[in-house]
Design a protein around this motif. Structure first.
Motif, short mmCIF file in Angstrom:
data_model
loop_
_atom_site.label_atom_id
_atom_site.label_comp_id
_atom_site.label_asym_id
_atom_site.label_seq_id
_atom_site.Cartn_x
_atom_site.Cartn_y
_atom_site.Cartn_z
N VAL A 72 109.85 -5.47 24.10
CA VAL A 72 108.81 -4.62 24.66
C VAL A 72 108.52 -3.54 23.63
CG1 VAL A 72 108.14 -3.11 26.55
CG2 VAL A 72 109.66 -5.07 26.98
N GLU A 73 107.33 -3.52 23.07
CA GLU A 73 107.00 -2.54 22.03
C GLU A 73 106.87 -1.15 22.64
OE1 GLU A 73 103.54 -1.72 18.67
OE2 GLU A 73 103.70 -3.70 19.62
N ILE A 74 107.49 -0.16 21.99
CA ILE A 74 107.45 1.24 22.41
C ILE A 74 106.93 2.06 21.23
CG2 ILE A 74 108.77 3.21 23.25
CD1 ILE A 74 108.71 0.94 25.24
N SER A 75 105.84 2.78 21.44
CA SER A 75 105.25 3.59 20.37
C SER A 75 105.73 5.03 20.47
CB SER A 75 103.72 3.56 20.46
OG SER A 75 103.29 4.21 21.64
N ASP A 76 105.47 5.80 19.39
CA ASP A 76 105.80 7.23 19.40
C ASP A 76 105.03 7.95 20.50
OD1 ASP A 76 107.48 6.86 17.27
OD2 ASP A 76 106.03 7.49 15.76
N ALA A 77 103.80 7.54 20.73
CA ALA A 77 102.99 8.17 21.78
C ALA A 77 103.60 7.91 23.15
CB ALA A 77 101.55 7.63 21.73
N ASP A 78 104.16 6.72 23.35
CA ASP A 78 104.81 6.42 24.63
C ASP A 78 105.99 7.35 24.87
OD1 ASP A 78 103.05 4.31 25.14
OD2 ASP A 78 104.36 2.83 24.17
N LEU A 79 106.78 7.58 23.83
CA LEU A 79 107.95 8.45 23.97
C LEU A 79 107.54 9.90 24.20
CD1 LEU A 79 110.24 6.96 21.16
CD2 LEU A 79 110.43 6.62 23.63
N ARG A 80 106.48 10.34 23.53
CA ARG A 80 106.04 11.72 23.70
C ARG A 80 105.50 11.98 25.11
NH1 ARG A 80 104.17 11.10 18.26
NH2 ARG A 80 102.09 10.47 19.03
N SER A 81 105.02 10.94 25.74
CA SER A 81 104.43 11.11 27.07
C SER A 81 105.43 10.93 28.20
CB SER A 81 103.28 10.11 27.25
OG SER A 81 103.76 8.77 27.20
N LEU A 82 106.71 10.73 27.86
CA LEU A 82 107.72 10.57 28.91
C LEU A 82 107.79 11.84 29.77
CD1 LEU A 82 110.70 8.86 27.02
CD2 LEU A 82 109.24 7.83 28.76
N PRO A 83 107.92 11.70 31.09
CA PRO A 83 107.98 12.88 31.97
C PRO A 83 109.36 13.54 31.96
CG PRO A 83 108.16 10.88 33.27
CD PRO A 83 107.95 10.43 31.85
N LEU A 84 109.77 14.01 30.79
CA LEU A 84 111.07 14.65 30.65
C LEU A 84 110.89 16.14 30.43
CD1 LEU A 84 113.09 12.21 28.34
CD2 LEU A 84 113.46 12.64 30.76
#
Length: 351
Positions: A72-84
């Motif tokens: 499952v490809e995970i981009s930097d943008a995906d990580l930055r948008s995590l609700p943490l």
């Protein structure tokens, strides 16, 4: 200080803009891999296993592999948008005594620094409050694609953040513990206690990396064409008697510290019942008896020697003693002869 993370330190409703920088550095010696034939640097290239194409950084992304081997490809943008909430904020959730923290959990230390002049006052307030309470704050933050548990405490004039390993990351020490029953005698424990006392407190500031210095000396010698340093050769390891090794260690430690009476304090302790210990004890007893005999002989000579200023008195006493012995001997002879003479005379009359 080079910043590796920036965000806010939330202390209740107080928010302090901070930046995170490394609190330690390493002098670990690193080597390059080279081609022995021509000294060319060995480099690694990233290639695709499907078409064997050599890839650049822009060609490479990240993916998460599921248990059934799906990617499952995970981009930097995906990580930055995590609700943490921890992505840009270290939220303090409680406080602990440093003494209650398991040393196995302590990981990497970082300096927390105020990110702007406006952050100075709340920063100093939190630092002083933690120092007065002798507590460390506990919080979480996300950095480098991971969430970290952290302690924040006062350290000199700064706030020190130290990442912690998660509790479930700590392995059980049971596998490392000695197997079976191991008995330690009181004598061994006493000698171990004595050795700890003799070695004294360690000054951590006096320790240095001798390996790094030795490598630097080796490199210098090779560059300058000098004599290469040679290692001291050690003999094969030997199994030694534990008590003997402890005694020798105590005496060496006390000798290095310039303490007197090191040997006496060690030999007072009981030795184990082995042949070596018995021989040592017997030797010590024999030496003690010889010393006592010498003292006794010296005392007798001292008692029999005439005192200064009493020569005539000693001589007259000696003569008087001799005369008394002669008189006593004569009396015994007379007493022995008289009954015999009377008995012989009585027999003649009777005849």
């Amino acid at each position: 200080m080079r910043s590796v993370w920036s965000g806010n330190l939330a202390f209740g409703l107080v928010s302090i803009p901070v930046k995170l920088g490394s609190a330690v550095s390493s002098h670990k010696i690193s080597f390059r891999q080279v081609h022995l034939a021509d000294q060319g640097r060995v480099r690694y290239q990233k290639t695709c296993e499907l078409d064997e194409e050599v890839l650049t950084a822009s060609d490479i992304g990240r993916a998460y592999e599921t248990p059934d081997e799906q990617l499952v490809e995970i981009s930097d943008a995906d990580l930055r948008s995590l609700p943490l909430p921890t992505a840009k904020t270290i939220e303090v959730s409680g406080f602990v005594d440093m003494a209650s923290v398991d040393g196995m959990q302590l990981d990497t230390p970082y300096f927390l620094a105020p990110a702007s002049p406006a952050a100075n006052k709340p920063y100093v307030l939190m630092r002083e409050a933690l120092a007065r309470a002798d507590k460390a704050a506990v919080g979480k933050f996300a950095m480098r694609n991971s969430e970290h548990l952290a302690l924040i405490r006062a350290y000199d004039d700064v706030l020190l953040l130290q990442t912690l390993r998660w509790p479930d990351e700590l392995n059980s020490p049971a596998e490392a513990a000695p197997k079976g029953s191991v008995k330690i005698s009181d004598s061994e424990l006493k000698l171990a206690d004595t050795l700890i006392s003799a070695l004294g407190e360690a000054d951590l500031s006096s320790y240095h990396d001798e390996y790094a210095q030795a490598v630097e000396a080796l490199v210098t010698a090779k560059l300058e064409g000098g004599e290469l340093p040679a290692a001291e050769r050690e003999g094969p390891g030997q199994v030694v008697d534990l008590m003997a090794a402890l005694r020798a260690s105590v005496e060496q430690a006390k000798g290095e510290r310039g303490e007197d009476g090191a040997h006496a304090s060690v030999t007072e302790l009981k030795a184990p019942r082995d042949s070596g210990a018995r021989k040592t004890a017997a030797g010590k007893k024999a030496a003690g008896k010889k010393a006592a005999a010498k003292k006794s002989t010296a005392a007798k000579k001292s008692a029999s020697a005439p005192k200064a200023g009493s020569t005539s008195g000693s001589a007259s006493g000696s003569k008087a003693g001799t005369g008394a012995r002669k008189t006593a001997g004569a009396a015994k002879k007379t007493a022995a002869k008289t009954p015999a003479k009377k008995t012989a005379a009585s027999r003649r009359k009777a005849g």
